[in-house]
Design an enzyme around this catalytic site. Structure first.
Site, PDB file in Angstrom:
ATOM      1  N   HIS A 121       4.526 -10.174  -4.606  1.00  0.00           N
ATOM      2  CA  HIS A 121       3.581  -9.498  -5.496  1.00  0.00           C
ATOM      3  C   HIS A 121       4.348  -8.770  -6.591  1.00  0.00           C
ATOM      4  O   HIS A 121       4.419  -9.239  -7.715  1.00  0.00           O
ATOM      5  CB  HIS A 121       2.695  -8.543  -4.677  1.00  0.00           C
ATOM      6  N   CYS A 140       3.557  -1.479  -0.105  1.00  0.00           N
ATOM      7  CA  CYS A 140       3.199  -1.088  -1.476  1.00  0.00           C
ATOM      8  C   CYS A 140       1.737  -1.399  -1.782  1.00  0.00           C
ATOM      9  O   CYS A 140       0.986  -0.519  -2.174  1.00  0.00           O
ATOM     10  CB  CYS A 140       4.083  -1.787  -2.488  1.00  0.00           C
ATOM     11  N   HIS A 141       1.358  -2.659  -1.589  1.00  0.00           N
ATOM     12  CA  HIS A 141      -0.007  -3.034  -1.956  1.00  0.00           C
ATOM     13  C   HIS A 141      -0.712  -3.827  -0.870  1.00  0.00           C
ATOM     14  O   HIS A 141      -1.686  -4.525  -1.118  1.00  0.00           O
ATOM     15  CB  HIS A 141      -0.008  -3.810  -3.278  1.00  0.00           C
ATOM     16  N   GLY A 142      -0.147  -3.793   0.342  1.00  0.00           N
ATOM     17  CA  GLY A 142      -0.853  -4.325   1.487  1.00  0.00           C
ATOM     18  C   GLY A 142      -0.847  -5.830   1.667  1.00  0.00           C
ATOM     19  O   GLY A 142      -1.757  -6.386   2.262  1.00  0.00           O
TER      20      GLY A 142
END
Lengths: 176, 690
Positions: A121, A140-142
């Site tokens: 990502h 960080c963003h799953g």
């Protein structure tokens, strides 16, 4: 541009101006090359990025280690039978980035998963043995990766990449 | 003077912008429509040349800062790594280092031109003073830049120059401590010099904008020294001045490229290839050539404070020039006396520059004092006096008259300008060579090297044999710490394959670690490893070698030199001779004599060497006939060993030499073509202006 009254030889004058301009333009372009090229990795950085060898013998089943190659973290997981089965049970076509587990490991060394531990990502480092798929979880963003390092859930667009590596012997790999 | 521009773009988008920010109109009125006197000669192109040099220095400087490490322990090495490893790093560094010299060279011509043609006179006083400020800023910037490579000359130059401020009464010591950020020159000094060296060029650029602004308000001076009166006296800046400037710039780039590609170390000091050593001052501390006249003035005065005042005064006095010279006639062309004294003043300045490079003793000091008096007398006595007693010749009525009067003899001016430029360049450049007035022994005999000259290449056989000599003999005491095993397979090197270099590396044991147990361990060398040094630290090297640490050899042929003397240094500029270092190293290796000459007192533990400065060297005779076995049938003699190992070390000192000379050839072919084309284009453009 100029009001030069050389109407007798308009073509010769034009040719001279065009030729001078063209040569100057070539020179300017050639000057830019070294100024940009210097930004690329220098020779010592490239030399330091040479292949490394990793001894797998100390890694027990179910454990994993993190080594660095070219400044990137590489996860080397000694997968359990259960983890391998989990990775192979799932229908490949149902995955966001379809790739079979067999494609991601070396034949005959099914228990060893070697992936670059950088979330596809935005470059954070996923945590091993976390997340719903017993693989990797990026805090960080799953994004969630499975036991084959494939993306299963979250914003990451593709699987964790497999670095170039070969088995030198049964217990030793060379990365790079 | 350019009034409000009537420039109007036709493109609607540009129109939209122009109504809100008339930047195109500003550019048009300043650099296109701007009326420039039609009688300007080539000395006026140095303004454009200086703008170019400022741009080149800022651009290459910003790039070098991307790779440079401003730390006392790492700076020297980081500069070497730029030159060795960064793509085109050697080119960027050569441009920046010789660019500084070119910048000063151009600014001196620009200043002398202003002096000769009276460009400082009413109404251009502020323009001139801004120029003096730029010059002062350039000196500060150049000085701090010279400190950054952190070699011996960097370090000791910084020491000497900062100590100038200790002459200030009462506050001196505090000022110096403030400048240093410590009790001596050290890492804090280097860091702040780096920061300021990065800042000042942008300050210069700002003052240059003011300088150009003032120029465009007052209008350009010209060789006749009379103001333009009618339209016939001027031509539009573009294309007339632009083409002329571009041709001038192109000629200057040829001169510049000569240094970049063929003489990169000609203007430098060999001592600066030795890392900074706070314990040893080089035998002769000499600043860069562009400071030499002022350095000579400093040394001429026996009192510390007075010397410093005289030195700074010599520069500051320039700012008062508009009032010291009150003659009504601007151009020295029409001032028969001022013209002669101007040239004498030029000779005085060059003379001071020469003396600044000489050791401060005997006749040099006396002549230095005489010339210092002459320097100040020119400004303080001569110019005020001349403006009162001199009877100038009549000046032309207008610029157009001046152009008509001399149209018969104009072709000679350019040729003479170029010749004068080259000679002056050679002289200025050459004066620094004497800076290397080391107290060497006999001059080493000149050898024939395969790598000398514009087409020189390394002899691969010699490089391979030299590597063998280094490995079997030299490496027991001397390191080669800037050379990696991978370099052995580099293009322009000894010509080994990558596999051969890897095999060579694997014969070495390299210390690595710590491992998972936290211990250091030894492993076989890899191509990325550097040649290991024989001693763990300098103290160990010292104690094992009778008190003298064997120097690292990576840079030795560039870090050693000997005095060439006048006029050899001038001839060297044209013949591209720059093998003083290799000549010295090869001579040293063969210069041992079993017995010191009668009357020479050889200290205990030293050996007599004809070529070593002072003759008493701590290194025993390293090479003997038959010591190293060659596989290729080359003679196993000391002379051959010396030549081979020196060739090898020259390669380690400058691994990209072949690339430098090869690119140099291409650049020269290109620049000559461009210059010829620009010459004819300029001629065509100007055809109707005469």
């Amino acid at each position: 541009m100029t009001t030069a009254s050389s109407a007798d030889h308009p073509t010769r004058r034009d040719f001279l101006f065009v030729a001078t301009g063209a040569v100057a333009a070539v020179g300017a372009a050639a000057t830019v090359w070294p100024l940009v090229s210097q930004m690329n990795p220098d020779a010592s950085t490239i030399a330091a990025g040479a292949p490394i060898e990793v001894d797998l013998a100390p890694i027990a089943e179910g454990q994993d280690i993190k080594v660095f190659w070219r400044g990137k973290p590489i996860y080397i997981s000694h997968r359990t039978k259960k983890q391998i089965d989990e990775a192979r049970k799932v229908a490949v076509s149902s995955l966001p980035d379809p790739e079979s587990d067999e494609q991601r490991v070396k034949a005959g060394h099914d228990q060893w998963l070697v992936v670059i531990g950088i979330c596809t990502h935005l470059g954070c480092i996923p945590i091993a043995h976390e997340g719903a798929y017993d693989g990797f979880f990026c805090p960080c963003h799953g994004s969630v990766y499975d036991t084959s390092g494939r993306i299963r859930q979250g914003p990451a667009p593709s699987n964790l990449p497999v670095p170039p590596y070969t088995f030198v012997s049964d217990t030793k790999i060379q990365i790079g | 003077m350019s009034g409000p521009s009537d420039f109007q773009p036709t493109n609607p988008a540009l129109k939209w912008i122009e109504r809100r920010l008339p930047i195109m109109g500003l550019m048009h009125s300043s650099f296109v429509a701007y009326p420039t006197p039609r009688n300007l000669n080539y000395w006026w192109t140095f303004g454009a040349i200086l703008s170019l040099m400022l741009g080149v220095q800022i651009l290459t400087g910003v790039i070098l800062a991307m790779h440079y490490t401003p730390h006392a322990d790492l700076a020297f090495k980081s500069v070497e790594l730029i030159v060795r490893d960064v793509n085109y790093g050697w080119l960027l560094r050569n441009i920046h280092a010789s660019g500084a010299s070119m910048f000063f060279f151009a600014v001196y011509i620009h200043m002398f031109r202003g002096l000769y043609y009276g460009s400082y006179k009413e109404p251009r006083e502020v323009l001139w003073i801004l120029g003096v400020i730029i010059y002062l800023l350039m000196m500060a910037t150049g000085f701090m830049g010279y400190v950054l490579p952190w070699g011996q000359m960097s370090f000791w130059g910084a020491t000497v120059i900062t100590n100038l401020f200790s002459a200030v009464p009462y506050f001196g010591e505090s000022i110096v401590t403030l400048l240093w950020g410590g009790y001596s020159i050290g890492n804090p000094t280097l860091n702040r010099f780096f920061s300021l060296h990065y800042l000042l060029p942008f300050v210069i650029a700002g003052v240059v904008v003011l300088h150009v602004w003032a120029l465009h308000v007052a209008g350009q001076n010209n060789p006749a020294g009379v103001e333009p009166k009618t339209e016939k006296d001027t031509v539009p800046f573009t294309p007339y001045a632009t083409m002329k400037d571009m041709f001038g710039v192109s000629c200057f780039m040829l001169f510049f490229a000569w240094f970049i590609f063929y003489m990169p170390n000609y203007l430098g000091d060999a001592d600066n290839y030795n890392p900074a050593n706070p314990g040893v001052t080089p035998a002769h501390i000499v600043p860069e050539w562009y400071y030499l006249p002022f350095y000579a003035i400093l040394r001429s005065i026996p009192n510390k404070l007075a010397g410093v005042i005289a030195m700074f005064g010599a520069i500051i006095i320039l700012a008062f020039l508009p009032w010291l010279d009150s003659a009504k006639t601007r151009s020295s062309k029409y001032r028969p006396l001022a013209k002669q004294f101007f040239w004498m003043f030029v000779v005085v300045c060059i003379g001071l520059g020469y003396l600044g490079a000489q050791p401060p003793e005997g006749i040099y000091v006396i002549v230095g004092r005489i010339l210092t008096v002459c320097y100040f007398a020119y400004f303080l006595i001569l110019l005020p006096l001349l403006s009162r007693i001199e009877k100038p010749r009549p000046v032309p009525n207008s610029i157009a008259d001046d152009v008509l009067a001399k149209s018969g003899r104009k072709s000679a001016t350019m040729a003479s300008a170029v010749i004068a430029l080259l000679v002056a360049g050679g002289l200025f450049a050459g004066s620094v060579q004497d800076a290397r007035a080391e107290d060497h022994g006999a001059s080493p005999p000149g050898q024939k090297w395969s790598f000398s000259g514009p087409f020189g290449k390394f002899d691969r056989g010699a490089l391979q044999r030299g590597l063998k000599v280094y490995k079997e003999v030299c490496s027991s005491c001397h390191g080669l710490s800037y050379v990696a095993f991978r370099n052995l397979a580099d293009a322009g090197g000894p010509g080994y394959s990558v596999a051969q270099a890897a095999a060579f590396a694997s014969e070495y044991k390299i210390k690595d670690g710590p491992n998972d147990q936290g211990e250091m361990f030894e492993r076989p060398g890899r191509p990325a490893d550097y040649f290991p040094s024989p001693f763990p630290n300098e103290q160990a090297a010292r104690v094992a070698n009778g008190g003298a640490a064997p120097p690292d050899l990576s840079l030795i042929p560039k870090a050693r030199s000997y005095k060439r003397g006048f006029p050899m240094f001038l001839i060297d500029f044209f013949t591209q001779y720059q093998e003083q270092g290799p000549d010295y190293v090869a001579a040293l290796l063969q210069g041992y004599e079993d017995k010191a000459p009668a009357g020479f007192n050889l200290p205990e533990g030293s050996y007599y060497n004809k070529y070593f400065p002072g003759h008493a060297i701590k290194m025993p005779k390293p090479l003997n006939d038959g010591q190293v076995t060659y596989d290729d049938g080359s003679p196993a003699t000391v002379a051959q060993y010396a030549k081979d190992v020196t060739t090898f070390l020259m390669w380690t000192a400058e691994p990209h030499m072949e690339a430098r000379k090869q690119l140099g050839l291409q650049v020269f072919v290109f620049l000559i073509l461009l210059t010829v084309l620009l010459y004819f284009t300029k001629k065509k453009v100007w055809a109707n202006a005469h």
